[in-house]
Design a protein around this motif. Sequence first.
Motif, PDB file in Angstrom:
ATOM      1  N   VAL A  62       5.867  27.897  34.070  1.00  0.00           N
ATOM      2  CA  VAL A  62       5.596  26.507  33.713  1.00  0.00           C
ATOM      3  C   VAL A  62       4.701  26.511  32.479  1.00  0.00           C
ATOM      4  CG1 VAL A  62       4.550  24.331  34.489  1.00  0.00           C
ATOM      5  CG2 VAL A  62       5.794  25.780  36.111  1.00  0.00           C
ATOM      6  N   TYR A  63       5.103  25.787  31.446  1.00  0.00           N
ATOM      7  CA  TYR A  63       4.381  25.837  30.175  1.00  0.00           C
ATOM      8  C   TYR A  63       2.929  25.386  30.292  1.00  0.00           C
ATOM      9  CZ  TYR A  63       8.540  27.043  27.528  1.00  0.00           C
ATOM     10  OH  TYR A  63       9.636  27.695  27.041  1.00  0.00           O
ATOM     11  N   HIS A  64       2.703  24.167  30.707  1.00  0.00           N
ATOM     12  CA  HIS A  64       1.341  23.630  30.773  1.00  0.00           C
ATOM     13  C   HIS A  64       0.906  23.535  32.232  1.00  0.00           C
ATOM     14  CE1 HIS A  64       1.677  22.864  26.502  1.00  0.00           C
ATOM     15  NE2 HIS A  64       2.789  22.186  26.713  1.00  0.00           N
ATOM     16  N   TYR A  65       0.835  24.705  32.880  1.00  0.00           N
ATOM     17  CA  TYR A  65       0.558  24.745  34.312  1.00  0.00           C
ATOM     18  C   TYR A  65      -0.826  24.199  34.675  1.00  0.00           C
ATOM     19  CZ  TYR A  65      -1.736  29.095  32.849  1.00  0.00           C
ATOM     20  OH  TYR A  65      -2.515  30.030  32.214  1.00  0.00           O
ATOM     21  N   ASP A  66      -1.755  24.197  33.701  1.00  0.00           N
ATOM     22  CA  ASP A  66      -3.093  23.680  33.972  1.00  0.00           C
ATOM     23  C   ASP A  66      -3.147  22.155  33.898  1.00  0.00           C
ATOM     24  OD1 ASP A  66      -2.518  23.816  31.263  1.00  0.00           O
ATOM     25  OD2 ASP A  66      -4.607  24.072  30.676  1.00  0.00           O
ATOM     26  N   GLN A  67      -2.063  21.547  33.397  1.00  0.00           N
ATOM     27  CA  GLN A  67      -2.017  20.091  33.258  1.00  0.00           C
ATOM     28  C   GLN A  67      -0.878  19.462  34.058  1.00  0.00           C
ATOM     29  OE1 GLN A  67      -1.740  19.332  29.020  1.00  0.00           O
ATOM     30  NE2 GLN A  67      -3.110  21.040  28.569  1.00  0.00           N
ATOM     31  N   ASP A  68       0.272  20.117  34.052  1.00  0.00           N
ATOM     32  CA  ASP A  68       1.472  19.563  34.681  1.00  0.00           C
ATOM     33  C   ASP A  68       1.844  20.355  35.928  1.00  0.00           C
ATOM     34  OD1 ASP A  68       3.847  18.377  35.340  1.00  0.00           O
ATOM     35  OD2 ASP A  68       4.922  18.974  33.528  1.00  0.00           O
ATOM     36  N   GLN A  69       1.762  19.711  37.094  1.00  0.00           N
ATOM     37  CA  GLN A  69       2.050  20.377  38.354  1.00  0.00           C
ATOM     38  C   GLN A  69       3.389  19.950  38.947  1.00  0.00           C
ATOM     39  OE1 GLN A  69      -1.591  19.279  40.386  1.00  0.00           O
ATOM     40  NE2 GLN A  69      -2.681  19.923  38.538  1.00  0.00           N
ATOM     41  N   THR A  70       4.219  19.322  38.120  1.00  0.00           N
ATOM     42  CA  THR A  70       5.499  18.791  38.587  1.00  0.00           C
ATOM     43  C   THR A  70       6.388  19.868  39.191  1.00  0.00           C
ATOM     44  OG1 THR A  70       5.399  17.123  36.846  1.00  0.00           O
ATOM     45  CG2 THR A  70       7.535  17.469  37.897  1.00  0.00           C
ATOM     46  N   TYR A  71       6.370  21.064  38.619  1.00  0.00           N
ATOM     47  CA  TYR A  71       7.325  22.093  39.018  1.00  0.00           C
ATOM     48  C   TYR A  71       6.723  23.221  39.853  1.00  0.00           C
ATOM     49  CZ  TYR A  71      10.281  19.703  35.681  1.00  0.00           C
ATOM     50  OH  TYR A  71      11.002  18.743  35.024  1.00  0.00           O
ATOM     51  N   ILE A  72       5.416  23.218  40.065  1.00  0.00           N
ATOM     52  CA  ILE A  72       4.772  24.311  40.793  1.00  0.00           C
ATOM     53  C   ILE A  72       4.921  24.114  42.298  1.00  0.00           C
ATOM     54  CG2 ILE A  72       2.607  25.525  41.205  1.00  0.00           C
ATOM     55  CD1 ILE A  72       1.690  24.629  38.427  1.00  0.00           C
ATOM     56  N   LYS A 122      -4.095  27.254  42.812  1.00  0.00           N
ATOM     57  CA  LYS A 122      -4.985  26.119  42.631  1.00  0.00           C
ATOM     58  C   LYS A 122      -6.432  26.611  42.557  1.00  0.00           C
ATOM     59  CE  LYS A 122      -5.366  21.399  43.208  1.00  0.00           C
ATOM     60  NZ  LYS A 122      -4.600  20.362  42.535  1.00  0.00           N
ATOM     61  N   LYS A 123      -7.153  26.109  41.564  1.00  0.00           N
ATOM     62  CA  LYS A 123      -8.564  26.430  41.400  1.00  0.00           C
ATOM     63  C   LYS A 123      -9.277  25.157  40.984  1.00  0.00           C
ATOM     64  CE  LYS A 123     -11.703  29.844  39.423  1.00  0.00           C
ATOM     65  NZ  LYS A 123     -11.836  31.031  38.528  1.00  0.00           N
ATOM     66  N   GLY A 124      -9.932  24.525  41.935  1.00  0.00           N
ATOM     67  CA  GLY A 124     -10.550  23.231  41.669  1.00  0.00           C
ATOM     68  C   GLY A 124      -9.487  22.165  41.506  1.00  0.00           C
ATOM     69  N   ASP A 125      -9.522  21.466  40.384  1.00  0.00           N
ATOM     70  CA  ASP A 125      -8.553  20.408  40.117  1.00  0.00           C
ATOM     71  C   ASP A 125      -7.392  20.864  39.256  1.00  0.00           C
ATOM     72  OD1 ASP A 125     -10.079  18.554  41.540  1.00  0.00           O
ATOM     73  OD2 ASP A 125     -11.316  18.094  39.787  1.00  0.00           O
ATOM     74  N   THR A 126      -7.331  22.151  38.971  1.00  0.00           N
ATOM     75  CA  THR A 126      -6.276  22.644  38.092  1.00  0.00           C
ATOM     76  C   THR A 126      -5.628  23.898  38.679  1.00  0.00           C
ATOM     77  OG1 THR A 126      -5.763  23.277  35.805  1.00  0.00           O
ATOM     78  CG2 THR A 126      -7.837  24.105  36.732  1.00  0.00           C
ATOM     79  N   PHE A 127      -4.703  24.481  37.930  1.00  0.00           N
ATOM     80  CA  PHE A 127      -4.047  25.720  38.330  1.00  0.00           C
ATOM     81  C   PHE A 127      -4.386  26.810  37.322  1.00  0.00           C
ATOM     82  CE2 PHE A 127      -1.607  22.895  40.942  1.00  0.00           C
ATOM     83  CZ  PHE A 127      -1.120  23.674  41.983  1.00  0.00           C
TER      84      PHE A 127
END
Length: 335
Positions: A225-235, A247-252
Amino acid sequence: MKHALQHLAWWQYANTAKIKNAYKLWIAYKRKKFDPSTRPLSLSIEPTTSCNLRCPQCVSGLRSFTRPTGNMKPETAQKVIDQLHPTLLYLTLYFQGEPYLNPQFLDLVTYAHKHKIYTATSTNAHFLTEEKALKTIQSGLDKLVISIDGTEQKTYEQYRIGGKLSKVMQGIQTLAQLKAQLKSKKPYTIAQFIVFKHNEHELKNIHQWAKTLPVDDFQIKTAQVYHYDQDQTYIPTTETQYARYIKKGDTFVLKNRLDNHCWRMWTGSVITWDGSVIPCAFDKDAQHSFGNLHQNTFEQIWASEKYQQFRLQILKNRSEIEICSNCTEGSKVIF
């Protein structure tokens, strides 16, 4: 066991020169010192950057390249095969795009096969007509990975936008029937299921479903996933063992530690359709071109100062290289 044996199938093309080169590469890698007398063990060649689908986590699908789109000319591929075949063991005729969209793709496979190199490619299988399937078998292609990321059309089309699962299934069936008729074991066919959030529910019965497919093997792969720290649509969220991110806090963040080493930098390269030599398949937009085959030989580029400086940067601080920030090298990717 079957899949494990297939991973070793490329050694059928080994000879003294190839084994000697592989050993020298291993020694150079362990010593963390590049040996200019070595040549790549494996290579990826990009037949085309064109694609018929619009997959949302793919630069070909998004039509978001900053580099030109086009098809590799046969003479470009033939030139590098002529230079490297004495020591090259494994050739992937795929990088970005759908390889079958290059009208001369199977000619490239045939040329490599005649030079005793193991050949592999990946396809969305929308072009496996009877004619193309027959030519695929006749080309000598060793391995064909077929992307099927859904057991039903409504799941499949969420990522393979513009694709028809029925067409994929027909292509697989056609190829299997021709292999049986011709009593050919090649290409070794692998159905590949990439796990996303929208299809992870299908994993419950995926192996039973896979047994209905006329293929040699089945594998499950994690999604990039390109922007895994921002976009969780595909994770994936429930089948997290099939995710490259955690998942780490509010991001990946990437599960893999970016240690300062990379086997690929010592053993392989990628060549784009227009002849640029780049470090690996994570450099999708060819940001790090070390030279072009239309100006220099591969050997000159492989041992160039620019290439060597990149290898040294990998050893010093890999985390500062953007294309490494989404890399699975050294991590446990589930197949």
